[in-house]
Motif scaffolding. Structure first.
Motif, short mmCIF file in Angstrom:
data_model
loop_
_atom_site.label_atom_id
_atom_site.label_comp_id
_atom_site.label_asym_id
_atom_site.label_seq_id
_atom_site.Cartn_x
_atom_site.Cartn_y
_atom_site.Cartn_z
N MET A 67 0.84 -1.21 0.00
CA MET A 67 0.00 0.00 0.00
C MET A 67 0.86 1.25 0.00
N ALA A 68 1.93 1.26 0.80
CA ALA A 68 2.81 2.43 0.85
C ALA A 68 3.47 2.66 -0.50
N ALA A 69 3.74 1.56 -1.23
CA ALA A 69 4.37 1.66 -2.55
C ALA A 69 3.36 2.04 -3.63
N GLY A 70 2.09 2.12 -3.26
CA GLY A 70 1.07 2.54 -4.21
C GLY A 70 0.71 1.48 -5.23
N ILE A 71 0.92 0.21 -4.89
CA ILE A 71 0.50 -0.88 -5.78
C ILE A 71 -1.01 -1.04 -5.64
N GLY A 72 -1.71 -1.12 -6.77
CA GLY A 72 -3.16 -1.18 -6.69
C GLY A 72 -3.78 -1.99 -7.81
N PRO A 73 -5.09 -1.94 -7.91
CA PRO A 73 -5.82 -2.72 -8.92
C PRO A 73 -5.26 -2.47 -10.32
N GLY A 74 -5.07 -3.56 -11.07
CA GLY A 74 -4.58 -3.46 -12.43
C GLY A 74 -3.07 -3.54 -12.55
N ASP A 75 -2.36 -3.35 -11.43
CA ASP A 75 -0.89 -3.44 -11.48
C ASP A 75 -0.45 -4.90 -11.46
N GLU A 76 0.77 -5.11 -11.94
CA GLU A 76 1.40 -6.42 -11.81
C GLU A 76 2.69 -6.29 -11.00
#
Ligand SMILES: *Cc1c(COP(=O)(O)O)cnc(C)c1O
Length: 389
Positions: A67-76
């Motif tokens: 979450m801190a790295a900003g990984i979210g829906p649609g990312d791989e």
């Protein structure tokens, strides 16, 4: 029958008992109390980082890292397939992202050649961002696990992450204490070289708080955000104002009190791990076609913590599950390496590359007893039992 020899158990003694008693007597048994901040500072100092964020598990630290790295829906996210499931789910599905699986090199850690091949030949780099040619998705991050306390090939992995615009997340849950002793990264600890890193204090790890974890980051604002998310994202404590969806991922004061004692004993545990590792090598490596897999060590500028020992059956004619069952009959607990994650029920459609070594190691590794209180005599009993198979 002689005593049961467990695979890996906590090493708690009078000091931990006293620490727990002190915490209970003080009344500070939950998530408030001075010991949590003290333990955060002690871990940060030990690994050479400005700050650390305590959590209730390594898994929650990894979720906060994603979450801190900003990984979210649609990312791989590029991740190893030869690892524990908690190295993958929190960085991917917990935050709506998907994994791309990569096999291992002979350290059992993610194979830099296969990562490079995926980025160079299966992706396109546009404006400094990497896109998967097959799915069109943004490949946002690279998850690296320091498997069994071995150091992953960080100079190469950091270079790959930089060239392809990937956030590098280190799962150092098995590798507290592993660090470079020479070369360009001399002095750097596993978990501290990428953008963000995580540790675990689960019961089977080299030091334990029963359950618990810790997060460090080279971005001060990411560490602060992780702390915020771990405490229900409280923007105003008195008024119960929350500025985003947070979690209760906090460590308790009792756990932190235990952690302070365990951290004080860590270097002793690492010495013990090396002594037993050397004993297994002397007793088994090269005998009957067996091998004890090496760690990247001082000869390669690394001091590993040697958390878990791997007996490799490849040249012996022995079968993994027979070995485990026959040792179990003699009161010796061992285990196979993890089932590969790209073969697990939840990931049937995800891409997986460079798998040859991971498949071979999955088939041929048995992890031997490695508790930090394993005696020389008990270790010799394991050696004799293996030689008699
Ligand atoms: C132990 C472990 C975790 C998770 O840590 P917990 O504290 O058990 O949640 C994650 N990744 C790897 C590789 C681990 O070995």
């Amino acid at each position: 029958m002689s005593d049961f020899i467990p695979l890996s158990v906590p090493n708690f003694g009078e000091r931990e008992a006293d620490a727990a008693r002190e915490a209970v007597a003080s009344g500070w048994v939950s998530t408030s109390g001075a010991r949590v901040a003290e333990f955060e500072t002690a871990i940060a100092d030990y690994v050479g980082m400005p700050r650390a964020v305590a959590t209730n598990a390594g898994s929650s630290a990894l979720h906060l890292a994603a979450m801190a790295a900003g990984i979210g829906p649609g990312d791989e996210v590029i991740v190893p397939t030869l690892t524990f499931i908690a190295a993958v789910n929190p960085l991917t599905r917990y935050v709506g992202a998907e994994p791309v699986f990569i096999g291992c090199d002979d350290s059992l850690c993610i194979d830099p050649d296969a990562v490079e091949d995926f980025c160079a030949n299966h992706c396109a780099l546009r404006d400094g961002k990497l896109y998967n040619a097959k799915t069109g998705a943004r490949v946002k991050a690279l998850g690296v696990v320091h498997v069994f306390g071995n150091m992953a090939d960080m100079p190469r992995l950091l270079d790959i992450a930089r060239r392809y615009g990937l956030t590098l997340i280190e799962d150092a849950t098995e590798a507290l204490g592993t660090h470079y002793t020479a070369g360009p990264l001399a002095g750097k600890f596993a978990g501290t070289m990428g953008d963000i890193g995580c540790y675990s204090f689960n019961g089977n790890k080299i030091i334990t708080t029963g359950a618990g974890g810790m997060l460090v980051s080279n971005h001060a604002d990411w560490a602060a955000h992780a702390k915020h998310l771990s405490t229900q994202a409280k923007a105003d404590v008195l008024q119960f104002l929350h500025d985003e969806v947070g979690y209760n991922y906090r460590m308790t004061n009792v756990q932190a009190t235990l952690g302070l004692v365990q951290l004080d004993r860590l270097e002793g545990f690492i010495d013990h791990k090396k002594a037993r590792y050397d004993q297994y090598v002397a007793g088994l490596d090269g005998k009957h076609g067996l091998r004890i897999l090496p760690f990247r060590d001082e000869s390669q500028g690394v001091r590993p913590n040697r958390w878990f020992y791997s007996l490799y059956l490849g040249g012996s004619g022995l079968r993994r599950d027979d070995v485990i069952a026959r040792l179990q009959e003699q009161g010796i607990q061992t285990r196979p390496v993890w089932a590969l994650i790209h073969e697990q029920a939840d990931y049937p459609k995800n891409e997986a590359y460079g798998l040859d070594k991971a498949l071979d190691y999955r088939r041929n590794i048995v992890n031997l007893p490695c508790s930090t209180d394993l005696t020389e005599e008990a270790c010799q009993r394991v050696i004799d039992a293996v030689l008699a198979l």
